[in-house]
Design an enzyme around this catalytic site. Structure first.
Site, short mmCIF file in Angstrom:
data_model
loop_
_atom_site.label_atom_id
_atom_site.label_comp_id
_atom_site.label_asym_id
_atom_site.label_seq_id
_atom_site.Cartn_x
_atom_site.Cartn_y
_atom_site.Cartn_z
N HIS A 270 0.80 -1.22 0.00
CA HIS A 270 0.00 0.00 0.00
C HIS A 270 0.83 1.28 0.00
O HIS A 270 0.40 2.29 -0.56
CB HIS A 270 -0.97 -0.01 1.19
CG HIS A 270 -2.09 -0.98 1.02
ND1 HIS A 270 -2.18 -2.16 1.72
CD2 HIS A 270 -3.18 -0.96 0.19
CE1 HIS A 270 -3.26 -2.81 1.35
NE2 HIS A 270 -3.89 -2.12 0.42
N ASP A 314 -16.26 0.91 -4.63
CA ASP A 314 -16.02 -0.54 -4.61
C ASP A 314 -17.34 -1.24 -4.92
O ASP A 314 -18.37 -0.89 -4.34
CB ASP A 314 -15.47 -0.98 -3.25
CG ASP A 314 -14.94 -2.40 -3.27
OD1 ASP A 314 -13.74 -2.59 -3.08
OD2 ASP A 314 -15.75 -3.33 -3.50
N ASP A 366 -7.03 0.16 -6.97
CA ASP A 366 -6.60 -0.99 -6.17
C ASP A 366 -7.60 -2.12 -6.37
O ASP A 366 -8.40 -2.43 -5.49
CB ASP A 366 -6.51 -0.57 -4.69
CG ASP A 366 -5.94 -1.68 -3.81
OD1 ASP A 366 -5.34 -2.61 -4.36
OD2 ASP A 366 -6.10 -1.58 -2.57
#
Length: 513
Positions: A270, A314, A366
């Site tokens: 990360h 997401d 991501d």
């Protein structure tokens, strides 16, 4: 009386259409989860089931007598196989890599049984209706059942009951209709057939009842066998299987069996994902994160005082809920998803980028590896072009790009695709202990002739970090000389109409991983 018997047979074939189509979707979804390459497996499973239905129909030509008994036995067999298909696949996944063989074998079996049922029902119903009404009514009910099955799977089965319990619902529907047919047409059966069918029906009722109560512990046992460490959390969502495992004081997060992070070393993933992009931009105030439902990327973003808003998009609400509430993840992400600066949206990232009117300073992507056409959209030329338009001048984009060594062509494809969208691109890589050698692709919306790689290598980080520093930046932006067993120029740009990336990814050197 004839009309009632005919209606009952039509109800049975309606149930068959309902159960059959949902069984196809369940097996196709399982293939997508475990085997990847969703388009090929969806196409092949449905095609193979239709072909098997043809074989099943052909087999029934040899049946001349006892048609009702044969039909009921077929219905009973279908009830069992449909109910336990997903359980068999999940259990087998703990012991073998040859899941494709099992999934396709189940597809053939279900197709054969469905194919046998339709001509048997038509021949039985021939005593109650004229041929032109008989054939059209039977097929009509089969197709109507298929439509209801598709609606059920999309809006109720998969999102509410998941892939574990939906098959048992199908099994009970099929079994219940079969028992009603058995009792209503009892007088048409021979004495010996009645005893046999009643005994089988009783056994199946017990089997399905036991199965539905013991499915969850069996799945948990099989899942535990699949992972080296103790499974402390597991959930089947509409989109994926989420699993968290524990070894001593460390935790691993898996999506569909693929590791996403380990608490021991996730900073080595990360920090390179977030800090080079954030530090490269002079004034990062409005940040977009696509994926990253675990919240760890957002944790790093919030270290920058200039940040005013972070939008996290997401697809899976269960994943972001976990990131907001589960103590393992909230401790790791420092409750980042509950920060007032953060807005969490559960949408498809591709559609969000097409619809949004916002502009961003930094976009951080991501997402899971591009192992399917669906995920490949979020690594496409068209997608990066949309991101380019939604970046302010001098904006920065970064995406995880898989392994530069285990999926070299896929890694190169992502770089070339991002370049094709107009970005000045720099590849990065780092050795993440539990993931292996991993890579990222960072792009800058061109507004000067400056050398992005040189700027990256000179970065000084003003926020606290655990691993990354100026020395690390020189290392993660250096690859040495290009060395490929194939022509580098042969790697194509990934486009919506030409989705090559997932092919490169699946052809990687994963056998060496």
């Amino acid at each position: 009386m004839f009309k009632n018997k005919s209606s009952l047979l039509k109800a049975a074939i309606f149930a068959t259409g309902f159960s059959g189509v949902v069984a196809e979707y369940i097996l196709s979804t399982l293939a997508q989860y475990f085997l990847g390459n969703s388009v090929i497996h969806w196409v092949m499973i449905i095609s193979l089931m239709l072909f098997s239905m043809g074989l099943g129909s052909r087999i029934t030509k040899k049946f001349e007598t006892n048609l009702l008994r044969r039909f009921l036995l077929t219905e009973f067999a279908l009830s069992i196989i449909v109910s336990f298909a997903a359980l068999l696949v999940y259990t087998a996944s703990a012991y073998t890599q040859a899941l494709g063989i099992l999934i396709y074998f189940l597809a053939i079996c279900i197709g054969l049984l469905i194919g046998m049922e339709i001509p048997l029902v038509i021949r039985i119903n021939d005593d109650y209706e004229k041929l032109r009404f008989n054939i059209s009514n039977i097929l009509e009910n089969d197709y109507y059942g298929s439509l209801l099955g598709g609606v059920f799977f999309a809006f109720i089965g998969l999102p509410v009951f998941g892939l574990i319990y939906t098959p048992f619902i199908l099994g009970f529907v099929n079994f219940s209709v079969s028992v009603v047919v058995l009792l209503f047409l009892w007088n048409l059966l021979k004495s010996g057939d009645r005893t046999l069918l009643l005994s089988i029906a009783s056994f199946i009722l017990v089997l399905l009842t036991v199965g539905i109560f013991f499915t969850d512990p069996i799945i948990r046992y099989g899942e535990q066998q699949k992972y080296a460490d103790k499974v402390v959390y597991a959930e089947q969502t509409k989109y994926q299987r989420i699993v968290i495992t524990q070894w001593k004081n460390d935790y691993w997060l898996y999506l569909n069996g693929n590791e996403q992070l380990c608490t021991r070393d996730e900073i080595m993933y990360h920090e390179p994902l977030v800090h080079p992009a954030m530090s490269l931009h002079p004034n990062p105030t409005n940040i977009l994160v696509l994926g990253g439902g675990d919240g760890c990327a957002v944790r790093e973003i919030l270290k920058y005082q200039k940040v005013k808003k972070v939008t996290l998009v997401d697809l899976d609400p269960a994943m972001t809920h976990l990131g907001q509430t589960h103590p393992i993840l909230t401790q790791q992400n420092e409750n980042s998803l509950s920060n007032p600066k953060v807005e969490v949206l559960n949408e498809d990232g591709y559609k969000y980028m097409q619809a949004t009117d916002d502009y961003y300073d930094v976009i951080i992507i991501d997402l899971p590896d591009p192992r399917s056409i669906e995920l490949g959209r979020l690594y496409s030329h068209e997608f990066y072009k949309t991101c380019y338009r939604h970046l302010r001048p001098g904006g920065v984009i970064v995406t995880q790009a898989g392994s530069p060594y285990f999926a070299t062509q896929a890694f190169t494809c992502i770089l070339e695709t991002m370049k094709s969208a107009g970005f000045e691109v720099v590849p990065m890589h780092n050795q993440v202990i539990t993931l292996g050698e991993w890579g990222w692709s960072l792009g800058v919306k061109k507004n000067s002739e400056s050398n992005v790689k040189e700027h990256l290598q000179q970065l000084e980080f003003e926020v606290p970090t655990q691993w990354i520093n100026k020395e690390a930046m020189s290392l993660i932006t250096s690859f040495g000389k290009d060395f490929y067993p194939w022509e580098k120029d042969s790697v194509a740009v990934n486009r919506i109409h030409d989705p090559v990336l997932y092919k490169y990814y699946l052809k990687g050197n994963w056998d060496l991983y």
